[in-house]
Write a protein that holds these residues in place. Structure first.
Motif, PDB file in Angstrom:
ATOM      1  N   UNK A 117       0.851  -1.191   0.000  1.00 51.63           N
ATOM      2  CA  UNK A 117       0.000   0.000   0.000  1.00 51.63           C
ATOM      3  C   UNK A 117       0.884   1.237   0.000  1.00 51.63           C
ATOM      4  N   UNK A 118       0.298   2.337  -0.423  1.00 49.51           N
ATOM      5  CA  UNK A 118       1.026   3.593  -0.515  1.00 49.51           C
ATOM      6  C   UNK A 118       0.083   4.725  -0.135  1.00 49.51           C
ATOM      7  N   UNK A 119       0.539   5.576   0.769  1.00 48.45           N
ATOM      8  CA  UNK A 119      -0.256   6.731   1.165  1.00 48.45           C
ATOM      9  C   UNK A 119       0.014   7.857   0.172  1.00 48.45           C
ATOM     10  N   UNK A 120      -1.048   8.359  -0.412  1.00 49.27           N
ATOM     11  CA  UNK A 120      -0.993   9.509  -1.328  1.00 49.27           C
ATOM     12  C   UNK A 120      -2.087  10.460  -0.836  1.00 49.27           C
ATOM     13  N   UNK A 121      -2.792  11.125  -1.719  1.00 49.88           N
ATOM     14  CA  UNK A 121      -3.964  11.897  -1.302  1.00 49.88           C
ATOM     15  C   UNK A 121      -5.112  10.893  -1.224  1.00 49.88           C
ATOM     16  N   UNK A 122      -4.988   9.995  -0.290  1.00 48.03           N
ATOM     17  CA  UNK A 122      -5.819   8.808  -0.154  1.00 48.03           C
ATOM     18  C   UNK A 122      -4.852   7.654   0.030  1.00 48.03           C
ATOM     19  N   UNK A 123      -5.210   6.501  -0.489  1.00 52.99           N
ATOM     20  CA  UNK A 123      -4.311   5.352  -0.384  1.00 52.99           C
ATOM     21  C   UNK A 123      -4.433   4.493  -1.631  1.00 52.99           C
ATOM     22  N   UNK A 124      -3.309   3.956  -2.067  1.00 51.16           N
ATOM     23  CA  UNK A 124      -3.259   3.058  -3.219  1.00 51.16           C
ATOM     24  C   UNK A 124      -2.870   1.679  -2.712  1.00 51.16           C
ATOM     25  N   UNK A 125      -3.585   0.672  -3.193  1.00 53.83           N
ATOM     26  CA  UNK A 125      -3.265  -0.712  -2.868  1.00 53.83           C
ATOM     27  C   UNK A 125      -2.847  -1.426  -4.141  1.00 53.83           C
ATOM     28  N   UNK A 126      -1.743  -2.134  -4.081  1.00 58.04           N
ATOM     29  CA  UNK A 126      -1.299  -3.011  -5.159  1.00 58.04           C
ATOM     30  C   UNK A 126      -1.530  -4.424  -4.634  1.00 58.04           C
ATOM     31  N   UNK A 127      -2.383  -5.178  -5.306  1.00 58.27           N
ATOM     32  CA  UNK A 127      -2.786  -6.492  -4.790  1.00 58.27           C
ATOM     33  C   UNK A 127      -2.568  -7.555  -5.859  1.00 58.27           C
ATOM     34  N   UNK A 128      -1.900  -8.638  -5.467  1.00 59.76           N
ATOM     35  CA  UNK A 128      -1.759  -9.801  -6.340  1.00 59.76           C
ATOM     36  C   UNK A 128      -2.931 -10.719  -6.039  1.00 59.76           C
TER      37      UNK A 128
ATOM     38  N   UNK B 206      -5.962   0.494 -12.177  1.00 62.98           N
ATOM     39  CA  UNK B 206      -5.229  -0.171 -13.252  1.00 62.98           C
ATOM     40  C   UNK B 206      -5.094  -1.645 -12.901  1.00 62.98           C
ATOM     41  N   UNK B 207      -4.681  -2.431 -13.887  1.00 62.67           N
ATOM     42  CA  UNK B 207      -4.472  -3.854 -13.632  1.00 62.67           C
ATOM     43  C   UNK B 207      -3.536  -4.440 -14.674  1.00 62.67           C
ATOM     44  N   UNK B 208      -2.948  -5.568 -14.341  1.00 62.30           N
ATOM     45  CA  UNK B 208      -2.083  -6.311 -15.247  1.00 62.30           C
ATOM     46  C   UNK B 208      -2.500  -7.773 -15.198  1.00 62.30           C
ATOM     47  N   UNK B 209      -2.724  -8.361 -16.358  1.00 59.04           N
ATOM     48  CA  UNK B 209      -3.115  -9.767 -16.440  1.00 59.04           C
ATOM     49  C   UNK B 209      -1.902 -10.628 -16.804  1.00 59.04           C
ATOM     50  N   UNK B 210      -2.124 -11.922 -16.853  1.00 58.98           N
ATOM     51  CA  UNK B 210      -1.095 -12.906 -17.242  1.00 58.98           C
ATOM     52  C   UNK B 210       0.136 -12.831 -16.353  1.00 58.98           C
ATOM     53  N   UNK B 211      -0.081 -12.749 -15.071  1.00 58.96           N
ATOM     54  CA  UNK B 211       1.008 -12.737 -14.099  1.00 58.96           C
ATOM     55  C   UNK B 211       1.129 -14.120 -13.467  1.00 58.96           C
ATOM     56  N   UNK B 212       2.316 -14.415 -12.952  1.00 60.12           N
ATOM     57  CA  UNK B 212       2.559 -15.694 -12.299  1.00 60.12           C
ATOM     58  C   UNK B 212       2.718 -15.529 -10.802  1.00 60.12           C
ATOM     59  N   UNK B 213       2.778 -16.654 -10.116  1.00 59.54           N
ATOM     60  CA  UNK B 213       2.908 -16.660  -8.663  1.00 59.54           C
ATOM     61  C   UNK B 213       4.137 -15.872  -8.190  1.00 59.54           C
ATOM     62  N   UNK B 214       5.222 -15.933  -8.954  1.00 59.91           N
ATOM     63  CA  UNK B 214       6.475 -15.327  -8.512  1.00 59.91           C
ATOM     64  C   UNK B 214       6.725 -13.929  -9.094  1.00 59.91           C
ATOM     65  N   UNK B 215       5.794 -13.399  -9.871  1.00 63.89           N
ATOM     66  CA  UNK B 215       5.954 -12.033 -10.391  1.00 63.89           C
ATOM     67  C   UNK B 215       5.821 -11.043  -9.254  1.00 63.89           C
ATOM     68  N   UNK B 216       6.790 -10.149  -9.166  1.00 64.29           N
ATOM     69  CA  UNK B 216       6.822  -9.161  -8.080  1.00 64.29           C
ATOM     70  C   UNK B 216       5.780  -8.071  -8.292  1.00 64.29           C
ATOM     71  N   UNK B 217       5.166  -7.648  -7.207  1.00 67.64           N
ATOM     72  CA  UNK B 217       4.261  -6.496  -7.260  1.00 67.64           C
ATOM     73  C   UNK B 217       5.109  -5.230  -7.389  1.00 67.64           C
ATOM     74  N   UNK B 218       4.947  -4.512  -8.463  1.00 66.08           N
ATOM     75  CA  UNK B 218       5.667  -3.268  -8.675  1.00 66.08           C
ATOM     76  C   UNK B 218       4.670  -2.185  -9.025  1.00 66.08           C
ATOM     77  N   UNK B 219       5.118  -0.936  -9.013  1.00 67.51           N
ATOM     78  CA  UNK B 219       4.220   0.158  -9.372  1.00 67.51           C
ATOM     79  C   UNK B 219       3.862   0.051 -10.851  1.00 67.51           C
ATOM     80  N   UNK B 220       2.613   0.208 -11.169  1.00 70.54           N
ATOM     81  CA  UNK B 220       2.150   0.238 -12.565  1.00 70.54           C
ATOM     82  C   UNK B 220       1.003   1.188 -12.689  1.00 70.54           C
TER      83      UNK B 220
END
Length: 97
Positions: free
Chosen positions: A44-55, A83-97
Motif C-alpha cells: 500500500x502507498x499513502x498519497x492523497x488517499x491510499x493506493x493498494x497493489x494487490x496480487x 489499473x491492472x495487469x493480467x497474465x502474471x505468475x505466482x512469482x511475479x513481483x508487485x511493482x508500481x504500474x
C-alpha cells in the motif's frame, strides 16, 4: 513507513480480500469472469488517499495484479480499480504500474 513510499510486500489479510472483492466487478467488466479471486499479497502507498497493489489468484496458475485507489474519507467515494495487469505468475513481483 515513509509517507509516499509503498510498504514492503505483505501477505494478504481479510481486509485486503475485502478490498479486492469490492473492485472485482470493475475488473470483470473489462476482462472476463474469473473462477476464483483470492488476494495473495499486497503493498500500500499513502498519497492523497491510499493506493493498494494487490496480487490476486484467478485460477490455479494465473494471477492478476490490481491497483486500487481509496479516496480520503471525507470524499465519500467508493474504491476504484485504477489499473491492472493480467497474465502474471505466482512469482511475479508487485511493482508500481
Amino acid at each position: 513507513m515513509m509517507c509516499g513510499a509503498p510498504t514492503p510486500t505483505q501477505p494478504a489479510t481479510a481486509d485486503t480480500q475485502a478490498i479486492a472483492d469490492q473492485v472485482r466487478a470493475q475488473l470483470e467488466e473489462k476482462e472476463k469472469k474469473f473462477p476464483m479471486f483470492k488476494a495473495v499479497e499486497f503493498k500500500s502507498q499513502v498519497v492523497a488517499g491510499r493506493v493498494f497493489f494487490i496480487k490476486v489468484q484467478v485460477d490455479d496458475d494465473n494471477f492478476v495484479h490490481i491497483r486500487v485507489f481509496e479516496s480520503l474519507p471525507h470524499e465519500n467515494k467508493p474504491l476504484a480499480l485504477a489499473s491492472y495487469q493480467t497474465h502474471k505468475g505466482r512469482h511475479d513481483e508487485l511493482t508500481y504500474f
